[in-house]
Scaffold this active site. Structure first.
Site, PDB file in Angstrom:
ATOM      1  N   PRO A 113      -9.797 -17.584 -44.741  1.00 44.23           N
ATOM      2  CA  PRO A 113     -10.183 -16.365 -44.655  1.00 44.23           C
ATOM      3  C   PRO A 113      -9.306 -14.891 -44.294  1.00 44.23           C
ATOM      4  O   PRO A 113      -8.408 -15.566 -43.494  1.00 44.23           O
ATOM      5  CB  PRO A 113     -11.327 -16.070 -43.788  1.00 44.23           C
ATOM      6  CG  PRO A 113     -11.169 -17.621 -42.778  1.00 44.23           C
ATOM      7  CD  PRO A 113     -10.333 -18.419 -43.699  1.00 44.23           C
ATOM      8  N   ASP A 114      -9.278 -13.992 -44.715  1.00 44.08           N
ATOM      9  CA  ASP A 114      -8.455 -12.787 -44.350  1.00 44.08           C
ATOM     10  C   ASP A 114      -9.036 -12.556 -43.078  1.00 44.08           C
ATOM     11  O   ASP A 114      -9.723 -13.117 -42.293  1.00 44.08           O
ATOM     12  CB  ASP A 114      -8.151 -11.862 -45.407  1.00 44.08           C
ATOM     13  CG  ASP A 114      -9.456 -10.895 -45.709  1.00 44.08           C
ATOM     14  OD1 ASP A 114     -10.623 -11.214 -44.906  1.00 44.08           O
ATOM     15  OD2 ASP A 114      -9.179 -10.043 -46.504  1.00 44.08           O
ATOM     16  N   PHE A 115      -8.605 -11.423 -42.328  1.00 43.74           N
ATOM     17  CA  PHE A 115      -8.917 -10.766 -41.128  1.00 43.74           C
ATOM     18  C   PHE A 115      -9.922  -9.774 -41.317  1.00 43.74           C
ATOM     19  O   PHE A 115     -10.855  -9.672 -40.474  1.00 43.74           O
ATOM     20  CB  PHE A 115      -7.634 -10.072 -40.468  1.00 43.74           C
ATOM     21  CG  PHE A 115      -6.549 -11.195 -40.153  1.00 43.74           C
ATOM     22  CD1 PHE A 115      -6.707 -11.981 -38.839  1.00 43.74           C
ATOM     23  CD2 PHE A 115      -5.582 -11.413 -41.011  1.00 43.74           C
ATOM     24  CE1 PHE A 115      -5.879 -13.007 -38.556  1.00 43.74           C
ATOM     25  CE2 PHE A 115      -4.604 -12.498 -40.668  1.00 43.74           C
ATOM     26  CZ  PHE A 115      -4.843 -13.287 -39.514  1.00 43.74           C
ATOM     27  N   ARG A 116     -10.087  -8.851 -42.293  1.00 44.45           N
ATOM     28  CA  ARG A 116     -10.649  -7.593 -42.340  1.00 44.45           C
ATOM     29  C   ARG A 116     -11.698  -7.486 -43.167  1.00 44.45           C
ATOM     30  O   ARG A 116     -12.571  -6.542 -43.281  1.00 44.45           O
ATOM     31  CB  ARG A 116      -9.518  -6.279 -42.068  1.00 44.45           C
ATOM     32  CG  ARG A 116      -8.987  -6.439 -40.956  1.00 44.45           C
ATOM     33  CD  ARG A 116      -7.991  -5.229 -40.877  1.00 44.45           C
ATOM     34  NE  ARG A 116      -7.346  -5.250 -39.530  1.00 44.45           N
ATOM     35  CZ  ARG A 116      -5.970  -6.014 -39.185  1.00 44.45           C
ATOM     36  NH1 ARG A 116      -5.602  -6.706 -40.238  1.00 44.45           N
ATOM     37  NH2 ARG A 116      -5.664  -5.905 -38.238  1.00 44.45           N
ATOM     38  N   ASN A 188       1.806 -13.590 -42.671  1.00 41.38           N
ATOM     39  CA  ASN A 188       0.745 -14.838 -42.529  1.00 41.38           C
ATOM     40  C   ASN A 188       1.523 -15.763 -41.800  1.00 41.38           C
ATOM     41  O   ASN A 188       2.663 -15.961 -41.751  1.00 41.38           O
ATOM     42  CB  ASN A 188       0.579 -15.442 -44.053  1.00 41.38           C
ATOM     43  CG  ASN A 188      -0.153 -14.342 -44.731  1.00 41.38           C
ATOM     44  OD1 ASN A 188      -0.925 -13.441 -44.603  1.00 41.38           O
ATOM     45  ND2 ASN A 188      -0.131 -14.676 -46.175  1.00 41.38           N
ATOM     46  N   ASP A 190       0.064 -19.097 -41.690  1.00 45.22           N
ATOM     47  CA  ASP A 190      -0.174 -20.375 -42.445  1.00 45.22           C
ATOM     48  C   ASP A 190       1.017 -21.030 -42.851  1.00 45.22           C
ATOM     49  O   ASP A 190       0.658 -22.325 -43.362  1.00 45.22           O
ATOM     50  CB  ASP A 190      -1.281 -20.228 -43.265  1.00 45.22           C
ATOM     51  CG  ASP A 190      -0.859 -19.156 -44.536  1.00 45.22           C
ATOM     52  OD1 ASP A 190       0.267 -19.132 -44.786  1.00 45.22           O
ATOM     53  OD2 ASP A 190      -1.847 -18.262 -44.968  1.00 45.22           O
ATOM     54  N   HIS A 207       5.246 -12.087 -38.458  1.00 42.27           N
ATOM     55  CA  HIS A 207       4.196 -12.388 -37.550  1.00 42.27           C
ATOM     56  C   HIS A 207       4.585 -13.808 -37.037  1.00 42.27           C
ATOM     57  O   HIS A 207       3.606 -14.239 -36.283  1.00 42.27           O
ATOM     58  CB  HIS A 207       3.066 -12.079 -37.787  1.00 42.27           C
ATOM     59  CG  HIS A 207       2.571 -10.524 -38.051  1.00 42.27           C
ATOM     60  ND1 HIS A 207       1.471  -9.971 -38.797  1.00 42.27           N
ATOM     61  CD2 HIS A 207       3.492  -9.400 -37.975  1.00 42.27           C
ATOM     62  CE1 HIS A 207       1.512  -8.657 -38.713  1.00 42.27           C
ATOM     63  NE2 HIS A 207       2.724  -8.408 -38.129  1.00 42.27           N
ATOM     64  N   CYS A 218       8.586 -19.607 -18.925  1.00 43.73           N
ATOM     65  CA  CYS A 218      10.125 -19.719 -18.919  1.00 43.73           C
ATOM     66  C   CYS A 218      10.913 -19.561 -20.054  1.00 43.73           C
ATOM     67  O   CYS A 218      12.075 -19.320 -20.021  1.00 43.73           O
ATOM     68  CB  CYS A 218      10.562 -20.986 -18.028  1.00 43.73           C
ATOM     69  SG  CYS A 218      10.215 -22.609 -19.050  1.00 43.73           S
TER      70      CYS A 218
HETATM   71  P1  OAD Z   1      -6.312  -8.114 -43.595  1.00 51.46           P
HETATM   72  O1  OAD Z   1      -7.500  -9.035 -43.599  1.00 51.46           O
HETATM   73  O2  OAD Z   1      -6.205  -6.900 -42.849  1.00 51.46           O
HETATM   74  O3  OAD Z   1      -6.333  -7.616 -45.221  1.00 51.46           O
HETATM   75  C1  OAD Z   1      -6.373  -8.338 -46.359  1.00 51.46           C
HETATM   76  C2  OAD Z   1      -6.295  -7.638 -47.508  1.00 51.46           C
HETATM   77  O4  OAD Z   1      -6.663  -8.551 -48.661  1.00 51.46           O
HETATM   78  C3  OAD Z   1      -7.641  -6.706 -47.682  1.00 51.46           C
HETATM   79  O5  OAD Z   1      -7.276  -5.575 -48.227  1.00 51.46           O
HETATM   80  C4  OAD Z   1      -8.687  -7.627 -48.726  1.00 51.46           C
HETATM   81  O6  OAD Z   1      -9.429  -6.580 -49.343  1.00 51.46           O
HETATM   82  C5  OAD Z   1      -7.542  -7.964 -49.800  1.00 51.46           C
HETATM   83  N1  OAD Z   1      -8.082  -9.395 -50.229  1.00 51.46           N
HETATM   84  C6  OAD Z   1      -8.575 -10.539 -49.462  1.00 51.46           C
HETATM   85  N2  OAD Z   1      -8.904 -11.477 -50.389  1.00 51.46           N
HETATM   86  C7  OAD Z   1      -8.607 -10.771 -51.677  1.00 51.46           C
HETATM   87  C8  OAD Z   1      -8.767 -11.375 -53.084  1.00 51.46           C
HETATM   88  N3  OAD Z   1      -9.120 -12.597 -53.316  1.00 51.46           N
HETATM   89  N4  OAD Z   1      -8.332 -10.608 -54.085  1.00 51.46           N
HETATM   90  C9  OAD Z   1      -7.764  -9.178 -53.822  1.00 51.46           C
HETATM   91  N5  OAD Z   1      -7.722  -8.761 -52.417  1.00 51.46           N
HETATM   92  C10 OAD Z   1      -8.136  -9.642 -51.560  1.00 51.46           C
HETATM   93  O7  OAD Z   1      -4.971  -8.945 -43.439  1.00 51.46           O
HETATM   94  P2  OAD Z   1      -3.636  -8.564 -43.302  1.00 51.46           P
HETATM   95  O8  OAD Z   1      -3.287  -7.431 -43.912  1.00 51.46           O
HETATM   96  O9  OAD Z   1      -2.777  -9.634 -43.331  1.00 51.46           O
HETATM   97  O10 OAD Z   1      -1.869 -10.387 -37.290  1.00 51.46           O
HETATM   98  O11 OAD Z   1      -3.647  -8.349 -41.559  1.00 51.46           O
HETATM   99  C11 OAD Z   1      -2.351  -7.971 -41.046  1.00 51.46           C
HETATM  100  C12 OAD Z   1      -2.503  -8.729 -39.510  1.00 51.46           C
HETATM  101  O12 OAD Z   1      -3.725  -8.266 -39.082  1.00 51.46           O
HETATM  102  C13 OAD Z   1      -2.411 -10.125 -39.451  1.00 51.46           C
HETATM  103  O13 OAD Z   1      -0.973 -10.537 -39.736  1.00 51.46           O
HETATM  104  C14 OAD Z   1      -2.911 -10.589 -38.332  1.00 51.46           C
HETATM  105  C15 OAD Z   1      -3.854  -9.388 -38.216  1.00 51.46           C
HETATM  106  O14 OAD Z   1      -4.212  -8.986 -36.758  1.00 51.46           O
HETATM  107  C16 OAD Z   1      -1.436 -11.357 -36.504  1.00 51.46           C
HETATM  108  O15 OAD Z   1      -1.458 -12.534 -37.010  1.00 51.46           O
HETATM  109  C17 OAD Z   1      -0.601 -11.231 -35.530  1.00 51.46           C
HETATM  110 ZN    ZN Z   2       8.223 -23.104 -18.767  1.00 45.01          ZN
END
Ligand code: OAD
Ligand code: ZN
Length: 357
Positions: A113-116, A188, A190, A207, A218
């Site tokens: 899954p993505d994040f947002r 990512n 992963d 990241h 340490c």
């Molecule tokens: P987000 O979850 O913020 O954004 C993912 C984007 O991909 C969204 O705009 C979704 O609409 C789009 N998306 C997902 N699945 C899709 C699909 N099948 N087809 C088209 N679009 C799709 O993820 P990131 O931008 O990677 O930080 O988030 C940035 C950072 O926030 C991550 O690296 C993470 C998080 O906190 C750390 O791990 C430190």
């Molecule tokens: Zn240590």
């Protein structure tokens, strides 16, 4: 030394008539090969941007110390791209340096899954960890108090265990094989870009990565295989240094931590970028998202995402391909005429996996 490189006769004429700029060496011709050679050979240089007005020139010239090389390029003939067909044509005929930015969206076809994304995104599904707020799972201060939520997530996400690269990762590898890829900047963790075979030199894991791990107290580096073993077995890896009771964390960049220093090299890369391809990211997290704003205004920016994000759409040179990203990548591959090559790459990956098992 000052050096002028340009593929445009009009830029050449203008710069020659601009008296402050002294240029003992003038190179014309195949711009990208000269630029690439110079880029490899010089540690300091400044770049003349294509759309520079003479007001900018003096600023550029001020930067000209005896060790700076001034590069003046011209992309003024960049065609306006509108459709996936235009993008494919541009990549095939004009681009040798495609800079790619990716985020969690590209791993959704692999089952991560993505994040947002509301509902399915990770940040909507962390109730079981009792976090004070969703991002705490990647917050270094929270981790120091309670590392268990992160390690539970890491156990599932550990690269190469549960998930494998999908068509988008293989497409990025194909861009590399076709000598079109400048760099992949990924957010990512992963590890699927690595698994797809994008070499270290072409990959910036902004990241961080599970490939290395170090103590949070340490700083001692730890054997990543041992750390992997501990994480997969559900343990919390502890520091092996005498008298140190620190927890060992894979070198993932948490909120509150610095990005790898080489991340900032993008300031150099963007001057050589022919096209920026952004796939599957909300562009909400900085400084990563800043790359998209830093590329030159004449450089086409192509977004492949469910919906428009960041500043994409504000420039006439932007192309936004909304909808499912897997489908968009498939149609781009089709327009490029790379379908067979992509299938062949996927086959190579699969057979390599079978051999390793
Ligand atoms: P987000 O979850 O913020 O954004 C993912 C984007 O991909 C969204 O705009 C979704 O609409 C789009 N998306 C997902 N699945 C899709 C699909 N099948 N087809 C088209 N679009 C799709 O993820 P990131 O931008 O990677 O930080 O988030 C940035 C950072 O926030 C991550 O690296 C993470 C998080 O906190 C750390 O791990 C430190
Ligand atoms: Zn240590």
């Amino acid at each position: 030394m000052s050096l002028l490189i340009t593929s445009s006769r009009s830029v050449l004429r203008q710069v020659k008539s601009y008296s402050v700029f002294q240029c003992p060496a003038i190179h014309e011709g195949n711009l990208s090969s000269v630029l690439r050679t110079l880029y490899r050979q010089s540690s300091t240089f400044c770049v003349g941007l294509p759309c520079c007005r003479s007001s900018c020139w003096s600023w550029q010239c001020d930067l000209q110390s005896s060790r700076h090389i001034g590069l003046w390029s011209s992309h003024q003939n960049t065609p306006t791209l509108k459709t996936v067909t235009d993008v494919a044509k541009f990549i095939k005929e004009r681009a040798t340096n495609v800079l790619v930015m990716v985020g969690a969206g590209i791993s959704t076809p692999s089952g991560i899954p993505d994040f947002r994304t509301p509902g399915t995104g990770l940040y909507d599904n962390l109730q079981k960890y009792n976090l004070p707020y969703p991002e705490a799972i990647f917050d270094i201060h929270f981790f120091m108090m309670d590392p268990r939520p992160f390690f539970a997530l890491a156990q599932d996400l550990y690269p190469g265990v549960n998930y494998k690269p999908n068509v988008v990762h293989h497409f990025l590898r194909l861009l590399y094989e076709e000598e079109k890829l400048q760099m992949v900047y990924t957010q990512n963790i992963d590890g699927l870009e690595r698994l797809a075979g994008i070499p270290d030199t072409k990959l910036m894991e902004a990241h961080g990565t599970f490939a290395t791990a170090s103590c949070t107290l340490c700083g001692k580096m730890h054997n990543s295989n041992k750390v992997k073993q501990a994480i997969i077995e559900g343990d919390i890896p502890m520091c092996e240094a005498t008298n140190c009771k620190g927890k060992v964390k894979p070198d993932i960049v948490f909120f509150g931590e610095n990005l790898p220093p080489s991340f900032w090299d993008y300031h150099q890369h963007i001057h050589f970028t022919d096209l920026l391809l952004i796939i599957g990211t909300s562009l909400e997290v900085y400084p990563f998202a800043g790359i998209a704003d830093a590329v030159g205004t004449q450089t086409p920016r192509v977004l492949i995402n469910l919906n428009a994000v960041g500043s994409l759409g504000r420039r006439t040179t932007d192309v936004i391909l909304t909808g499912d990203l897997e489908e968009s990548v498939h149609s781009l591959v089709r327009e490029l005429g790379w379908e067979e090559k992509l299938k062949a790459l996927e086959k190579v990956y699969e057979s390599k996996q079978i051999n390793e098992e």
